[in-house]
Motif scaffolding. Sequence first.
Motif, PDB file in Angstrom:
ATOM      1  N   ALA A   1      -4.119  -5.272   7.192  1.00  0.00           N
ATOM      2  CA  ALA A   1      -4.826  -4.556   6.117  1.00  0.00           C
ATOM      3  C   ALA A   1      -5.475  -3.292   6.666  1.00  0.00           C
ATOM      4  O   ALA A   1      -6.085  -3.314   7.735  1.00  0.00           O
ATOM      5  CB  ALA A   1      -5.875  -5.468   5.497  1.00  0.00           C
ATOM      6  N   GLY A   2      -5.277  -2.205   5.934  1.00  0.00           N
ATOM      7  CA  GLY A   2      -5.879  -0.931   6.290  1.00  0.00           C
ATOM      8  C   GLY A   2      -5.087  -0.103   7.286  1.00  0.00           C
ATOM      9  O   GLY A   2      -5.389   1.066   7.499  1.00  0.00           O
TER      10      GLY A   2
ATOM     11  N   ARG B   1      -1.962   2.052   8.977  1.00  0.00           N
ATOM     12  CA  ARG B   1      -0.921   2.996   8.561  1.00  0.00           C
ATOM     13  C   ARG B   1       0.339   2.675   9.352  1.00  0.00           C
ATOM     14  O   ARG B   1       0.267   2.390  10.544  1.00  0.00           O
ATOM     15  CB  ARG B   1      -1.330   4.440   8.845  1.00  0.00           C
ATOM     16  CG  ARG B   1      -2.416   4.953   7.963  1.00  0.00           C
ATOM     17  CD  ARG B   1      -2.714   6.439   8.261  1.00  0.00           C
ATOM     18  NE  ARG B   1      -3.729   6.929   7.371  1.00  0.00           N
ATOM     19  CZ  ARG B   1      -3.480   7.442   6.163  1.00  0.00           C
ATOM     20  NH1 ARG B   1      -2.257   7.561   5.733  1.00  0.00           N
ATOM     21  NH2 ARG B   1      -4.476   7.865   5.403  1.00  0.00           N
TER      22      ARG B   1
ATOM     23  N   ILE C   1       0.098   3.202   3.858  1.00  0.00           N
ATOM     24  CA  ILE C   1      -1.146   2.471   4.106  1.00  0.00           C
ATOM     25  C   ILE C   1      -1.020   1.049   3.550  1.00  0.00           C
ATOM     26  O   ILE C   1      -0.615   0.849   2.409  1.00  0.00           O
ATOM     27  CB  ILE C   1      -2.349   3.170   3.442  1.00  0.00           C
ATOM     28  CG1 ILE C   1      -2.460   4.615   3.936  1.00  0.00           C
ATOM     29  CG2 ILE C   1      -3.638   2.404   3.720  1.00  0.00           C
ATOM     30  CD1 ILE C   1      -3.446   5.449   3.152  1.00  0.00           C
ATOM     31  N   HIS C   2      -1.387   0.086   4.359  1.00  0.00           N
ATOM     32  CA  HIS C   2      -1.408  -1.311   3.907  1.00  0.00           C
ATOM     33  C   HIS C   2      -2.758  -1.552   3.226  1.00  0.00           C
ATOM     34  O   HIS C   2      -3.661  -2.180   3.757  1.00  0.00           O
ATOM     35  CB  HIS C   2      -1.178  -2.241   5.100  1.00  0.00           C
ATOM     36  CG  HIS C   2      -0.811  -3.648   4.740  1.00  0.00           C
ATOM     37  ND1 HIS C   2      -0.093  -3.973   3.615  1.00  0.00           N
ATOM     38  CD2 HIS C   2      -1.073  -4.819   5.380  1.00  0.00           C
ATOM     39  CE1 HIS C   2       0.086  -5.285   3.572  1.00  0.00           C
ATOM     40  NE2 HIS C   2      -0.509  -5.819   4.641  1.00  0.00           N
ATOM     41  N   ASP C   3      -2.862  -0.968   2.008  1.00  0.00           N
ATOM     42  CA  ASP C   3      -4.107  -1.014   1.249  1.00  0.00           C
ATOM     43  C   ASP C   3      -4.264  -2.359   0.540  1.00  0.00           C
ATOM     44  O   ASP C   3      -3.439  -3.261   0.693  1.00  0.00           O
ATOM     45  CB  ASP C   3      -4.188   0.163   0.275  1.00  0.00           C
ATOM     46  CG  ASP C   3      -3.041   0.191  -0.730  1.00  0.00           C
ATOM     47  OD1 ASP C   3      -2.420  -0.872  -0.996  1.00  0.00           O
ATOM     48  OD2 ASP C   3      -2.763   1.275  -1.270  1.00  0.00           O
ATOM     49  N   SER C   4      -5.327  -2.510  -0.247  1.00  0.00           N
ATOM     50  CA  SER C   4      -5.624  -3.807  -0.865  1.00  0.00           C
ATOM     51  C   SER C   4      -4.507  -4.285  -1.799  1.00  0.00           C
ATOM     52  O   SER C   4      -4.181  -5.474  -1.819  1.00  0.00           O
ATOM     53  CB  SER C   4      -6.960  -3.752  -1.603  1.00  0.00           C
ATOM     54  OG  SER C   4      -6.922  -2.760  -2.616  1.00  0.00           O
ATOM     55  N   ASN C   5      -3.898  -3.382  -2.572  1.00  0.00           N
ATOM     56  CA  ASN C   5      -2.787  -3.797  -3.449  1.00  0.00           C
ATOM     57  C   ASN C   5      -1.576  -4.230  -2.624  1.00  0.00           C
ATOM     58  O   ASN C   5      -0.894  -5.194  -2.978  1.00  0.00           O
ATOM     59  CB  ASN C   5      -2.396  -2.669  -4.398  1.00  0.00           C
ATOM     60  CG  ASN C   5      -3.407  -2.464  -5.505  1.00  0.00           C
ATOM     61  OD1 ASN C   5      -4.380  -3.198  -5.611  1.00  0.00           O
ATOM     62  ND2 ASN C   5      -3.185  -1.463  -6.321  1.00  0.00           N
ATOM     63  N   SER C   6      -1.328  -3.525  -1.547  1.00  0.00           N
ATOM     64  CA  SER C   6      -0.218  -3.880  -0.662  1.00  0.00           C
ATOM     65  C   SER C   6      -0.459  -5.254  -0.042  1.00  0.00           C
ATOM     66  O   SER C   6       0.445  -6.099   0.001  1.00  0.00           O
ATOM     67  CB  SER C   6      -0.075  -2.808   0.422  1.00  0.00           C
ATOM     68  OG  SER C   6       0.905  -3.157   1.362  1.00  0.00           O
TER      69      SER C   6
END
Length: 186
Positions: free
Chosen positions: A99-100, A102, A131-136
């Motif tokens: 998470a978070g 790149r 980006i491995h963001d929250s939705n990802s």
Amino acid sequence: MIGIRQELVGQPVRSLQIMLRTIAQYDSEIAAVIPDGIYADDTRKSVESFQKRHGMPVTGVTDIDTWYAVADEYRRAVIELSPAEPVNPVLQPGQVIRAGERNEHLHMIHGMLRAIGARYASLPEVACNDIHDSNSVEAIRWLQRKAGIEASGDITRLTWKYLARLYRISVGDGTGERAGTRPAAE
């Protein structure tokens, strides 16, 4: 290989027949032939159909020009008939995308998740970015739960394996119409 004639038999003839048979799978104007190593009427007809299709003198004889033209067309047919070249992201042994973080692979992973999401309404929507963001993370957790593996949200080789399989099953050839299949159940 100049001037293969009807009385010739053996591996060069079989090679010609294999190439013509493969081309015939790709181009219906080429007569199919069974690779038996014998230059008989069926081989001559296949050669003639190839020569006609490619604007060559129609003789039924495989001269050097015909041989090279068949070989060139065979190489093209093999590419068209073979599975598409796989895309294998380089994930080092033990590498994890958390998470978070790149990572350039996330563009492809997100695109795959979006395509799968068109068939599974419960899959969280992701933006295509690096980006491995929250939705990802939530989408990866969804996938991991469906695969029966720990739903950490981290992208590992095991997660990639299940993502690639679900993508292949869900998306097929990309046309939206997968012959002989029904829409995926959730």
